[in-house]
Design a protein around this motif. Structure first.
Motif, PDB file in Angstrom:
ATOM      1  N   PHE A  46     -87.300  68.566  16.303  1.00  0.00           N
ATOM      2  CA  PHE A  46     -86.745  67.745  17.375  1.00  0.00           C
ATOM      3  C   PHE A  46     -87.853  66.873  17.938  1.00  0.00           C
ATOM      4  CE2 PHE A  46     -87.853  71.959  18.920  1.00  0.00           C
ATOM      5  CZ  PHE A  46     -88.736  71.683  19.948  1.00  0.00           C
ATOM      6  N   GLN A  47     -87.519  65.981  18.862  1.00  0.00           N
ATOM      7  CA  GLN A  47     -88.502  65.058  19.419  1.00  0.00           C
ATOM      8  C   GLN A  47     -88.761  65.337  20.890  1.00  0.00           C
ATOM      9  OE1 GLN A  47     -87.115  61.022  18.647  1.00  0.00           O
ATOM     10  NE2 GLN A  47     -88.519  60.866  16.915  1.00  0.00           N
ATOM     11  N   PHE A  48     -90.030  65.215  21.264  1.00  0.00           N
ATOM     12  CA  PHE A  48     -90.398  65.126  22.670  1.00  0.00           C
ATOM     13  C   PHE A  48     -90.660  63.657  22.983  1.00  0.00           C
ATOM     14  CE2 PHE A  48     -91.903  69.676  22.487  1.00  0.00           C
ATOM     15  CZ  PHE A  48     -90.945  70.143  23.379  1.00  0.00           C
ATOM     16  N   ARG A  49     -90.216  63.234  24.158  1.00  0.00           N
ATOM     17  CA  ARG A  49     -90.419  61.856  24.600  1.00  0.00           C
ATOM     18  C   ARG A  49     -91.086  61.885  25.972  1.00  0.00           C
ATOM     19  NH1 ARG A  49     -85.586  60.143  23.973  1.00  0.00           N
ATOM     20  NH2 ARG A  49     -85.944  59.252  21.925  1.00  0.00           N
ATOM     21  N   LEU A  50     -92.274  61.323  26.061  1.00  0.00           N
ATOM     22  CA  LEU A  50     -93.047  61.264  27.303  1.00  0.00           C
ATOM     23  C   LEU A  50     -93.057  59.829  27.800  1.00  0.00           C
ATOM     24  CD1 LEU A  50     -96.125  63.301  25.975  1.00  0.00           C
ATOM     25  CD2 LEU A  50     -93.964  64.199  26.880  1.00  0.00           C
ATOM     26  N   THR A  51     -92.743  59.622  29.067  1.00  0.00           N
ATOM     27  CA  THR A  51     -92.622  58.267  29.594  1.00  0.00           C
ATOM     28  C   THR A  51     -93.510  58.075  30.822  1.00  0.00           C
ATOM     29  OG1 THR A  51     -90.329  58.130  28.837  1.00  0.00           O
ATOM     30  CG2 THR A  51     -91.021  56.513  30.466  1.00  0.00           C
ATOM     31  N   ALA A  52     -94.281  57.010  30.797  1.00  0.00           N
ATOM     32  CA  ALA A  52     -95.079  56.603  31.965  1.00  0.00           C
ATOM     33  C   ALA A  52     -94.572  55.246  32.425  1.00  0.00           C
ATOM     34  CB  ALA A  52     -96.550  56.516  31.590  1.00  0.00           C
ATOM     35  N   THR A  53     -94.439  55.075  33.730  1.00  0.00           N
ATOM     36  CA  THR A  53     -93.875  53.834  34.273  1.00  0.00           C
ATOM     37  C   THR A  53     -94.803  53.234  35.326  1.00  0.00           C
ATOM     38  OG1 THR A  53     -91.625  54.638  33.891  1.00  0.00           O
ATOM     39  CG2 THR A  53     -91.884  52.795  35.418  1.00  0.00           C
ATOM     40  N   VAL A  54     -95.086  51.950  35.167  1.00  0.00           N
ATOM     41  CA  VAL A  54     -95.769  51.166  36.207  1.00  0.00           C
ATOM     42  C   VAL A  54     -94.683  50.348  36.902  1.00  0.00           C
ATOM     43  CG1 VAL A  54     -97.476  49.381  36.679  1.00  0.00           C
ATOM     44  CG2 VAL A  54     -97.870  51.049  34.833  1.00  0.00           C
ATOM     45  N   ALA A  55     -94.538  50.528  38.211  1.00  0.00           N
ATOM     46  CA  ALA A  55     -93.414  49.927  38.942  1.00  0.00           C
ATOM     47  C   ALA A  55     -93.366  48.413  38.787  1.00  0.00           C
ATOM     48  CB  ALA A  55     -93.477  50.307  40.420  1.00  0.00           C
ATOM     49  N   GLN A  56     -94.521  47.757  38.819  1.00  0.00           N
ATOM     50  CA  GLN A  56     -94.572  46.301  38.624  1.00  0.00           C
ATOM     51  C   GLN A  56     -95.976  45.896  38.159  1.00  0.00           C
ATOM     52  OE1 GLN A  56     -93.773  44.337  42.332  1.00  0.00           O
ATOM     53  NE2 GLN A  56     -95.381  45.430  43.449  1.00  0.00           N
ATOM     54  N   TYR A  57     -96.013  44.831  37.414  1.00  0.00           N
ATOM     55  CA  TYR A  57     -97.286  44.373  36.854  1.00  0.00           C
ATOM     56  C   TYR A  57     -98.299  44.078  37.956  1.00  0.00           C
ATOM     57  CZ  TYR A  57    -100.673  41.228  34.713  1.00  0.00           C
ATOM     58  OH  TYR A  57    -101.838  40.621  34.317  1.00  0.00           O
ATOM     59  N   ALA A  58     -97.819  43.629  39.113  1.00  0.00           N
ATOM     60  CA  ALA A  58     -98.730  43.298  40.223  1.00  0.00           C
ATOM     61  C   ALA A  58     -99.620  44.487  40.593  1.00  0.00           C
ATOM     62  CB  ALA A  58     -97.917  42.849  41.434  1.00  0.00           C
ATOM     63  N   ASP A  59     -99.155  45.725  40.340  1.00  0.00           N
ATOM     64  CA  ASP A  59     -99.927  46.917  40.705  1.00  0.00           C
ATOM     65  C   ASP A  59    -101.185  47.076  39.861  1.00  0.00           C
ATOM     66  OD1 ASP A  59     -98.020  47.521  42.591  1.00  0.00           O
ATOM     67  OD2 ASP A  59     -96.906  48.895  41.287  1.00  0.00           O
ATOM     68  N   ILE A  60    -101.207  46.490  38.674  1.00  0.00           N
ATOM     69  CA  ILE A  60    -102.375  46.655  37.810  1.00  0.00           C
ATOM     70  C   ILE A  60    -103.013  45.309  37.445  1.00  0.00           C
ATOM     71  CG2 ILE A  60    -101.426  48.781  36.824  1.00  0.00           C
ATOM     72  CD1 ILE A  60    -100.791  47.199  34.276  1.00  0.00           C
ATOM     73  N   LYS A  61    -102.514  44.248  38.025  1.00  0.00           N
ATOM     74  CA  LYS A  61    -102.976  42.901  37.676  1.00  0.00           C
ATOM     75  C   LYS A  61    -104.474  42.728  37.866  1.00  0.00           C
ATOM     76  CE  LYS A  61    -102.249  38.038  38.930  1.00  0.00           C
ATOM     77  NZ  LYS A  61    -101.482  37.105  39.800  1.00  0.00           N
ATOM     78  N   ASN A  62    -105.044  43.323  38.900  1.00  0.00           N
ATOM     79  CA  ASN A  62    -106.447  43.102  39.226  1.00  0.00           C
ATOM     80  C   ASN A  62    -107.413  44.038  38.502  1.00  0.00           C
ATOM     81  OD1 ASN A  62    -105.832  40.983  41.005  1.00  0.00           O
ATOM     82  ND2 ASN A  62    -105.424  42.438  42.678  1.00  0.00           N
ATOM     83  N   TYR A  63    -106.878  44.909  37.632  1.00  0.00           N
ATOM     84  CA  TYR A  63    -107.747  45.777  36.835  1.00  0.00           C
ATOM     85  C   TYR A  63    -108.263  44.996  35.619  1.00  0.00           C
ATOM     86  CZ  TYR A  63    -106.118  49.998  39.274  1.00  0.00           C
ATOM     87  OH  TYR A  63    -105.846  50.961  40.211  1.00  0.00           O
ATOM     88  N   ASP A  64    -109.554  45.184  35.296  1.00  0.00           N
ATOM     89  CA  ASP A  64    -110.066  44.611  34.058  1.00  0.00           C
ATOM     90  C   ASP A  64    -109.428  45.302  32.852  1.00  0.00           C
ATOM     91  OD1 ASP A  64    -111.712  42.823  35.385  1.00  0.00           O
ATOM     92  OD2 ASP A  64    -113.386  44.246  35.460  1.00  0.00           O
ATOM     93  N   SER A  65    -109.245  46.588  32.958  1.00  0.00           N
ATOM     94  CA  SER A  65    -108.542  47.364  31.936  1.00  0.00           C
ATOM     95  C   SER A  65    -107.787  48.492  32.638  1.00  0.00           C
ATOM     96  CB  SER A  65    -109.506  47.923  30.888  1.00  0.00           C
ATOM     97  OG  SER A  65    -110.374  48.886  31.469  1.00  0.00           O
ATOM     98  N   TYR A  66    -106.750  48.970  31.975  1.00  0.00           N
ATOM     99  CA  TYR A  66    -105.922  50.006  32.601  1.00  0.00           C
ATOM    100  C   TYR A  66    -105.686  51.114  31.574  1.00  0.00           C
ATOM    101  CZ  TYR A  66    -102.521  52.074  35.752  1.00  0.00           C
ATOM    102  OH  TYR A  66    -101.878  52.918  36.618  1.00  0.00           O
ATOM    103  N   LYS A  67    -106.153  52.309  31.916  1.00  0.00           N
ATOM    104  CA  LYS A  67    -106.132  53.443  30.988  1.00  0.00           C
ATOM    105  C   LYS A  67    -105.004  54.419  31.331  1.00  0.00           C
ATOM    106  CE  LYS A  67    -109.359  56.863  29.074  1.00  0.00           C
ATOM    107  NZ  LYS A  67    -110.767  57.351  29.130  1.00  0.00           N
TER     108      LYS A  67
END
Length: 315
Positions: free
Chosen positions: A13-34
């Motif tokens: 069977f499959q496991f599905r893991l989901t990560a959500t960023v509410a909006q791009y504006a929340d990470i816009k100012n990061y040089d990189s996002y891990k």
């Protein structure tokens, strides 16, 4: 698959893991996002193999997946999936209010160490525990993490009993278990696969106490077929077994509960009748025996009466 599911041992069977960023504006100012998924499988679940894992990103209302490269590391039951820089894979036309979802999918299966569910009993059972580590400092390398979340996988067992019609347990009866047109195989009572031919599958034998236990089954409808009765007994009719399961996470998600129902859902009692060596009551053999006896008795009475009458006339 949701937060809970049920499967037989060995079923992929499959496991599905989901990560959500509410909006791009929340990470816009990061040089990189891990993003790092920290995933721990309980002892009853195996990660199937390297190479089956995928990571896909969905942006805004766009349903087209963007493949995201990952680095994976496995240490025992621990799996770590790392996306070094999510921003490097975002589309150029992304809007500040666009949500971003990252979905990691991989295959797993229950193994012979899987914990068998008990109806109405809350527990950890077979679970996948995961938390997300994520960048939280646009000016440095700091990270934060979410609270742990769980997914639960249930499997079931049947404790069957063989008796005679007086309730005495019987040893040595043999059975096969069917589901549709397939026959279940077992190794030491633990489910190990399916066969399309009855002769190729496992014969299940009742023990000294009349029982035989079948472990690692999915929900569904089965047929228990007796193929060999103990000496002196008739084969029983086929027995239907239905395992119906309703499962859910408990409040807080740190445990789960399943409620089982259905015909013989915990196991069946299969009853054999003895083979009789005498004709059945009311059978032709018994009727003729008594009829013949009646004729002989009547004949004896007539002969005796005739003898007495002849003697009297002589006198």
């Amino acid at each position: 698959m949701g937060e809970t599911a049920d499967h037989e041992i060995g079923d992929t069977f499959q496991f599905r893991l989901t990560a959500t960023v509410a909006q791009y504006a929340d990470i816009k100012n990061y040089d990189s996002y891990k993003l790092v998924f920290h995933d721990t499988l309980s002892a009853g679940i195996d990660y199937v193999s390297e190479g089956n894992l995928t990571a896909e990103m969905f942006v805004g209302d766009n349903t087209t997946a963007i493949e995201v490269p990952t680095t994976t590391a496995k240490d025992g039951q621990n799996l770590t999936v790392t996306i070094d820089n999510l921003k490097a894979h975002l589309p150029a036309e992304i809007q500040e209010n666009d949500a971003i979802s990252v979905v990691v999918t991989y295959n797993a299966k229950l193994n012979a160490h899987a914990v068998v569910a008990e109806s109405g009993v809350s527990g950890l059972y077979n679970n996948n525990k995961v938390y997300l580590e994520y960048s939280n400092n646009p000016n440095g390398e700091g990270t934060g993490q979410t609270k742990e979340d769980y997914v639960y996988v249930f499997t079931y067992k049947l404790t069957n009993t063989k008796t005679d019609n007086m309730g005495n347990t019987l040893q040595g009866a043999e059975f096969v278990l069917k589901k549709g047109d397939r026959f279940a195989a077992f190794t030491n009572g633990i489910f190990s696969g399916w066969s399309t031919a009855q002769d190729d599958t496992t014969k299940l034998t009742s023990g000294e106490d009349g029982t035989f236990v079948l472990t690692g089954l999915d929900a569904g409808t089965y047929t228990l077929v007796e193929t060999k009765a103990p000496e002196g007994y008739k084969l029983a009719a086929d027995t239907t077994i239905t395992i119906a399961a309703s499962h859910k996470e408990d409040d807080g998600g740190a445990s789960a509960t399943v409620t089982l129902s259905g015909e013989n859902h915990e196991g069946a009692t299969v009853v054999d009748s003895k083979i009789s060596n005498l004709p059945e009551t009311g059978g032709m053999g018994t009727t003729l025996f008594y009829a013949a006896g009646g004729i002989l008795a009547a004949g004896a009475v007539i002969a005796l009466a005739a003898g007495k009458k002849a003697k009297k006339e002589e006198d």
